[in-house]
Design a protein around this motif. Structure first.
Motif, PDB file in Angstrom:
ATOM      1  N   LEU A 136      -9.400  -2.734  -3.810  1.00 17.70           N
ATOM      2  CA  LEU A 136      -8.126  -2.736  -4.538  1.00 17.70           C
ATOM      3  C   LEU A 136      -8.016  -1.574  -5.506  1.00 17.70           C
ATOM      4  O   LEU A 136      -6.920  -1.167  -5.873  1.00 17.70           O
ATOM      5  CB  LEU A 136      -7.965  -4.053  -5.310  1.00 17.70           C
ATOM      6  N   ASN A 137      -9.150  -1.086  -5.989  1.00 21.53           N
ATOM      7  CA  ASN A 137      -9.037   0.004  -6.977  1.00 21.53           C
ATOM      8  C   ASN A 137     -10.072   1.120  -6.789  1.00 21.53           C
ATOM      9  O   ASN A 137     -10.226   1.944  -7.664  1.00 21.53           O
ATOM     10  CB  ASN A 137      -9.089  -0.544  -8.406  1.00 21.53           C
ATOM     11  N   SER A 138     -10.790   1.097  -5.672  1.00 19.68           N
ATOM     12  CA  SER A 138     -11.738   2.188  -5.415  1.00 19.68           C
ATOM     13  C   SER A 138     -11.636   2.576  -3.947  1.00 19.68           C
ATOM     14  O   SER A 138     -11.481   1.702  -3.095  1.00 19.68           O
ATOM     15  CB  SER A 138     -13.188   1.739  -5.635  1.00 19.68           C
ATOM     16  N   GLU A 139     -11.740   3.865  -3.714  1.00 17.11           N
ATOM     17  CA  GLU A 139     -11.765   4.288  -2.309  1.00 17.11           C
ATOM     18  C   GLU A 139     -13.183   4.156  -1.805  1.00 17.11           C
ATOM     19  O   GLU A 139     -14.099   4.781  -2.354  1.00 17.11           O
ATOM     20  CB  GLU A 139     -11.316   5.735  -2.210  1.00 17.11           C
ATOM     21  N   LEU A 140     -13.384   3.322  -0.823  1.00 15.03           N
ATOM     22  CA  LEU A 140     -14.748   3.208  -0.300  1.00 15.03           C
ATOM     23  C   LEU A 140     -14.717   2.826   1.164  1.00 15.03           C
ATOM     24  O   LEU A 140     -13.803   2.152   1.634  1.00 15.03           O
ATOM     25  CB  LEU A 140     -15.607   2.251  -1.133  1.00 15.03           C
ATOM     26  N   ASN A 141     -15.723   3.323   1.876  1.00 15.84           N
ATOM     27  CA  ASN A 141     -15.828   3.063   3.308  1.00 15.84           C
ATOM     28  C   ASN A 141     -16.918   2.045   3.564  1.00 15.84           C
ATOM     29  O   ASN A 141     -17.852   1.899   2.779  1.00 15.84           O
ATOM     30  CB  ASN A 141     -16.191   4.367   4.057  1.00 15.84           C
ATOM     31  N   GLU A 147       0.848  -1.200   0.000  1.00 14.72           N
ATOM     32  CA  GLU A 147       0.000   0.000   0.000  1.00 14.72           C
ATOM     33  C   GLU A 147       0.876   1.239   0.000  1.00 14.72           C
ATOM     34  O   GLU A 147       2.059   1.183   0.327  1.00 14.72           O
ATOM     35  CB  GLU A 147      -0.954  -0.007   1.207  1.00 14.72           C
ATOM     36  N   ASN A 148       0.266   2.382  -0.360  1.00 13.29           N
ATOM     37  CA  ASN A 148       1.054   3.620  -0.383  1.00 13.29           C
ATOM     38  C   ASN A 148       0.960   4.326   0.976  1.00 13.29           C
ATOM     39  O   ASN A 148       0.352   3.799   1.925  1.00 13.29           O
ATOM     40  CB  ASN A 148       0.632   4.527  -1.551  1.00 13.29           C
ATOM     41  N   GLU A 149       1.550   5.485   1.064  1.00 12.29           N
ATOM     42  CA  GLU A 149       1.582   6.221   2.336  1.00 12.29           C
ATOM     43  C   GLU A 149       0.190   6.525   2.871  1.00 12.29           C
ATOM     44  O   GLU A 149      -0.029   6.630   4.068  1.00 12.29           O
ATOM     45  CB  GLU A 149       2.355   7.541   2.164  1.00 12.29           C
ATOM     46  N   GLN A 150      -0.774   6.674   1.956  1.00 11.14           N
ATOM     47  CA  GLN A 150      -2.159   6.991   2.363  1.00 11.14           C
ATOM     48  C   GLN A 150      -2.962   5.722   2.695  1.00 11.14           C
ATOM     49  O   GLN A 150      -4.153   5.787   2.976  1.00 11.14           O
ATOM     50  CB  GLN A 150      -2.901   7.751   1.259  1.00 11.14           C
ATOM     51  N   GLY A 151      -2.308   4.567   2.614  1.00 12.67           N
ATOM     52  CA  GLY A 151      -3.012   3.316   2.923  1.00 12.67           C
ATOM     53  C   GLY A 151      -3.834   2.788   1.758  1.00 12.67           C
ATOM     54  O   GLY A 151      -4.690   1.924   1.926  1.00 12.67           O
ATOM     55  N   ILE A 152      -3.576   3.308   0.544  1.00 13.42           N
ATOM     56  CA  ILE A 152      -4.292   2.799  -0.636  1.00 13.42           C
ATOM     57  C   ILE A 152      -3.508   1.596  -1.181  1.00 13.42           C
ATOM     58  O   ILE A 152      -2.295   1.699  -1.388  1.00 13.42           O
ATOM     59  CB  ILE A 152      -4.374   3.879  -1.763  1.00 13.42           C
ATOM     60  N   PRO A 153      -4.201   0.458  -1.391  1.00 13.29           N
ATOM     61  CA  PRO A 153      -3.484  -0.732  -1.861  1.00 13.29           C
ATOM     62  C   PRO A 153      -2.848  -0.535  -3.237  1.00 13.29           C
ATOM     63  O   PRO A 153      -3.383   0.199  -4.076  1.00 13.29           O
ATOM     64  CB  PRO A 153      -4.567  -1.805  -1.939  1.00 13.29           C
TER      65      PRO A 153
END
Ligand code: KG4
Ligand code: ZN
Length: 357
Positions: free
Chosen positions: A129-134, A24-30
């Protein structure tokens, strides 16, 4: 800068041998670093369906080099891997055992934690894996092995709102195709034939259409199609039957998804209404179009993961591994393979002739 976890995922629950490395990146996105999927369609074609023993043999033959290729493609070194995640169920026991044993042995050799993953949890988390969602969000999983509506409330917290009580939708597509003389897996071909046919030519049954909440049933359709297919003489009739089948299942999904929406809203009262459609059948354009329209009508954000993340893959298994790794949720090396492993343990077992609504 802290080192971000590097997770290797392995998937062998059915007829795909798949391995993926994610971080994942620094923002926690995979970030998917590699995602290798080797399908066995050619192995099973002549039998008209997946043959478990042949599938297992094929996994054994391929797993070593697919793991190697996934590591090579990721651009990372074996020593950098922080944990191994393998699918432990549900699926074909002889197939599950291959990826599970390989994963355990690999974790043990590297002296890294092992994570046993529920395949359905992989599908449920794959949109991350490819969308930001809560959380929470609603998932419709429509594949060759599963058809269910799941409310994804949080990691590890799932409510099954509805499931098929007999065949999976992909299975219904494949069986219909077989009755029309199309090679396994014929689901995608039905869509092609349907374009040339009259969807109103044949009236087909819609089992449990007006009862059973958002549970699904497709076995009755197959019986009806069998009867009609016996008397089909022309290509045009074939196209008409494919189109009528596709229209019928689309109508079933429309009605059942509407019910699933209201059950999801009742249970969660979500700030943002999100609907994810995963599994191989999500590739079907007429089903997609209908579901997108329904989402617009009911103010849902619709998410269709890309097809390589929709069908069976190991990135989704690594995704669950990543989430669990961050919470130190590891498993012992004696974790069993579980052919049946419902995500929502409280949900009733709804399979077979005895199911009544
Ligand atoms: O999720 P998936 O790739 O694998 C598993 O079932 O595990 O789904 C495969 C299923 C097959 O039954 C296939 O016939 C169906 O998805 N499928 C389709 C289409 N593409 C794949 N069914 C209808 N229309 C399609 N375009
Ligand atoms: Zn699957």
């Amino acid at each position: 800068m802290n080192k971000k976890p590097l997770i290797l995922g392995i998937e062998t629950s059915c007829d795909e041998t798949a391995v993926s490395l994610i971080t994942e990146n620094e923002q926690g996105i995979p970030i998917v670093l590699s995602n290798i999927i080797s399908s066995q369609v050619d192995v099973h074609k002549e039998f008209g369906g997946v043959v478990p023993e042949l599938a297992a043999r094929s996994h054994i033959e391929k797993i070593d080099w697919i793991v190697q290729k996934a590591i090579d493609d990721s651009g990372r070194k074996i020593e950098e891997i922080d944990a191994i995640a393998s699918t432990a169920g549900p699926g074909l026991i002889v197939c599950l055992s291959i990826g599970l044993s390989f994963g355990k042995a690999f974790a043990s050799t590297l002296n890294k934690p092992f994570i046993a993953v529920n395949h359905l949890e992989g599908h449920a988390l794959s949109p991350k894996l490819n969308s930001e969602l809560n959380y929470p969000y609603l998932v419709l999983l429509i594949s060759g092995g599963h058809s269910q509506f799941l409310s994804v409330n949080d990691l590890g917290k799932y409510t099954r709102l509805g499931t098929t009580i007999d065949d999976a939708l992909g299975e219904a597509f494949d069986k219909t195709a077989k009755l029309l003389g199309i090679e396994f897996p014929g689901g995608p071909q039905i869509e092609v034939l349907a374009k040339k046919g009259d969807p109103n030519k044949y009236e087909l049954p819609k089992p449990i259409f007006n009862k059973g909440g958002c549970n699904l049933s497709f076995a009755g359709l197959k019986t009806a199609i069998l009867k009609i297919a016996k008397n089909i003489k022309t290509d045009q009739e074939k196209f008409d039957l494919a189109a009528s089948f596709q229209k019928t299942v689309t109508e079933i999904l429309y009605k059942k998804t509407k019910i699933a929406f209201s059950e999801f809203e009742k249970q969660n009262n979500p700030k943002e209404k999100i609907f994810v459609v995963a599994g191989g059948v999500a590739a079907n354009q007429s089903i997609r179009d209908m579901l997108i329209n329904l989402c617009n009508e009911k103010s849902y954000r619709s998410i269709f993961p890309p097809i390589e993340l929709c069908g069976d893959n190991a990135a989704m298994i690594a995704m669950v591994g990543l989430e669990k790794f961050k919470l130190n949720q590891f498993d012992n090396l004696d974790h069993p393979a579980k052919p049946r492993w419902p995500l929502d343990e409280k949900a009733a077992f709804l399979k077979g002739a005895g199911v009544k609504f």
